[in-house]
Design an enzyme around this catalytic site. Structure first.
Site, PDB file in Angstrom:
ATOM      1  CD  GLU A 193      -2.617  -1.546   0.068  1.00  0.00           C
ATOM      2  OE1 GLU A 193      -2.879  -0.628  -0.736  1.00  0.00           O
ATOM      3  OE2 GLU A 193      -2.957  -2.716  -0.123  1.00  0.00           O
ATOM      4  N   GLY A 194       1.994   1.187  -0.635  1.00  0.00           N
ATOM      5  CA  GLY A 194       2.942   2.305  -0.653  1.00  0.00           C
ATOM      6  C   GLY A 194       3.919   2.144   0.486  1.00  0.00           C
TER       7      GLY A 194
END
Length: 593
Positions: free
Chosen positions: A441-442
């Site tokens: 998610e980053g």
């Protein structure tokens, strides 16, 4: 077997004492159906499910893993039954709108329910988590017809959802994705391309999987401005809602991973699969970010769950393990040795984890409250302010909570000594499973760049200034008996204010400065946030009788004296600038001399 007891007393304290959740809910007409008794019942039922259903599957699921054979993915033994039980209990739609079969519960409450599942079985939790995220994106951007077709089935657990972003050549830089969407005469699209790292891309838990896929249409602008979002079902959906033929999408393989092995992380191939545009063409990234931001807070909760699980097991082990004697004399002279709890270093590790858990839980509920304001409030000014706060704190929730949690799990593992390295005690799996939360998610480095760039420098420090003003207002109202936390909170607020201004000024002079300072700035603002949370915890505990509340104040003292000093080193590293980092030539990193 590892233990887990849901920290319901701590959860009740955060909801009822720290945030006065019932008053908050009852004051909002869209949340008036929620009260403390309802929240209590939900948390108690989730505790039973987590302790009795998902915890026993955690180690076996890790050892068996997800299976890929003849193009099909199957989950470990017991997962399918547990998923059906979870779905039938209404848990997938706990926070969803009642219009689509959900229960409309506030985020303040669901973050605590999620914590218990992440603590007991993060691999299992990822399957419904992606469904909820997909549902949120569709609820925000899909057409009415699409919502009616997909949302009730997703929230009932009959169908599940995914998000398909990453490609072999394009991770964080989604602007360079190659997946194509060719329009068909009937208004649908043919989706062709390959996506990787797709959580729950295929499995046997639900009868259909609804993929949300980022792709580019033939005349799309270059970069992220040309990304569109498409619904691509595993099985086509007939006009009457029944399932039709198999779509041209499937798993090419599953990844062999360091952790979360029971979660099927798939390579997904779209071979001219039929897809349907969500929202407007070239505006898919905004829709996907609804899902991604939800997942980012969830990753922080994954960290909290792991840290709580690790702490409980390490504390129990340290209590039972006899080794050595206290430096001031035997504490258990009738036994061959004292428990290792007599040793200051063991206590340090446990208290670090406990302090992290207390502050992280409060912070997750606080961010959840801001999300509830954005969703349920009818006051435009309050919604705008909460949106700013969510934008600022989402990277903190994702990155700081997972960074601190990972360190807490390492400390807990260290309490076990050699046993922490052995599978049967559960600590090595806990560490392996949590590591990904800092990456997906980053990555946390990307989160730090988002915080310092978009959320601070780009708005000239407006978001952080609003946050600091709130913190100061709260601290200034504290009782004089709480001056120890009041003074610390005000001091940290001033330090962050000053270093933020320095960052804005230096970034204007040298574009490399912000990137080099990003992770230290994120941790500095994270420590400000934890200090604020402990100020709220201390305020809620102050004046109340009993060991439970006394311990809250004692832990606040511990945080101020033993954890918060890390702020000084973070600020010194920010002030050191970027020259010492960027001064090395690129050749240096591959040279052997």
């Amino acid at each position: 077997m590892p233990i887990y007891n849901a920290p319901l007393a701590d959860m009740r304290f955060i909801l009822n004492d720290v945030f006065q959740a019932e008053q908050f809910w009852q004051a909002n007409e869209n949340l008036a159906h929620v009260d403390a008794a309802t929240a209590e019942a939900i948390l108690e039922e989730m505790a039973k499910f987590a302790q009795n259903v998902t915890l026993p599957l955690n180690r076996s699921g890790d050892e068996e893993g997800a299976h890929f054979e003849n193009g099909k993915v199957t989950t470990p033994a017991g997962f399918k039954e547990a998923f059906h039980q979870y779905a039938q209990g209404g848990w997938i739609g706990l926070a969803a709108d009642e219009e689509w079969g959900g229960q409309g519960m506030p985020k303040m409450l669901t973050v605590l329910a999620d914590e218990m599942l992440f603590a007991t079985n993060p691999s299992f939790m990822l399957y419904p988590l992606l469904s909820v995220g997909a549902g949120m994106a569709l609820s925000s951007y899909a057409s009415q017809e699409q919502k009616e077709t997909y949302l009730p089935k997703i929230y009932s657990g009959e169908w599940s959802g995914t998000m398909c972003l990453t490609e072999p050549h394009a991770g964080t830089d989604l602007g360079i994705i190659k997946t194509k969407a060719e329009p068909n005469s009937d208004g649908s699209y043919q989706i062709t391309g390959t996506k990787i790292f797709i959580t729950g891309g295929d499995h046997d838990l639900a009868e259909n999987i609804i993929h949300l896929v980022l792709a580019k249409t033939p005349d799309a602008p270059a970069g992220s401005r040309g990304i569109s979002l498409f619904i691509v079902p595993k099985f086509m959906v007939n006009a009457d809602g029944s399932l039709g033929e198999r779509n041209a999408v499937g798993a090419g393989s599953i990844e062999h991973k360091m952790g979360i092995k029971a979660s099927a992380t798939c390579v997904m191939n779209f071979d001219g699969a039929t897809g349907y545009l969500v929202g407007k063409e070239n505006q898919g990234l905004a829709a996907m970010f609804v899902m991604m931001n939800y997942e980012r807070l969830s990753m922080g909760i994954q960290g909290l769950g792991a840290s709580e699980f690790a702490y409980q097991n390490a504390a129990q082990y340290a209590t039972d393990r006899l080794q050595g004697r206290s430096s001031i004399g035997a504490k258990s002279p009738e036994k061959p040795a004292d428990s290792i709890l007599v040793h200051g270093d063991v206590r340090r590790m446990l208290l670090n984890a406990r302090a992290n858990n207390e502050a992280s839980r409060a912070f997750a509920v606080y961010v959840g409250q801001q999300l509830d304001i954005t969703k349920f409030s009818t006051d435009p000014e309050a919604v705008a302010k909460a949106n700013n706060r969510v934008a600022l704190l989402t990277p903190i929730a994702k990155a700081f909570l997972t960074d601190t949690a990972f360190q807490a799990t390492l400390d807990a593992q260290m309490c076990f000594g050699g046993h922490g390295f052995i599978r049967e005690w559960g600590m090595e799996q806990c560490v392996r499973d949590l590591r990904i939360a800092q990456i997906y998610e980053g990555t946390n480095g990307v989160q730090a760049q988002d915080l310092i760039g978009r959320k601070t420098i780009k708005c000239d420090g407006e978001f952080i200034a609003e946050y600091i003003a709130e913190i100061r207002d709260f601290a200034n109202e504290l009782d004089t008996d709480l001056n120890f936390i009041k003074d610390a909170t005000l001091d940290v607020a001033t330090e962050i204010e000053m270093v933020t201004q320095r960052i804005i000024e230096r970034a204007a002079e040298n574009p490399d400065f912000s990137n080099a300072a990003a992770i230290d700035y994120l941790h500095a603002v994270g420590l400000l946030s934890f200090t604020y949370m402990f100020a709220r915890i201390a305020n809620a505990a102050y004046g109340k009788q009993g060991e439970f509340y006394t311990n809250k104040l004692s832990l606040t003292h511990y945080f101020i004296q033993r954890v918060l000093p890390d702020l000084n080193s973070r600020i010194l590293k920010i002030k050191a600038g970027c020259e010492v980092i960027m001064g090395f030539s690129e050749d240096y990193f591959t040279s052997q001399s």
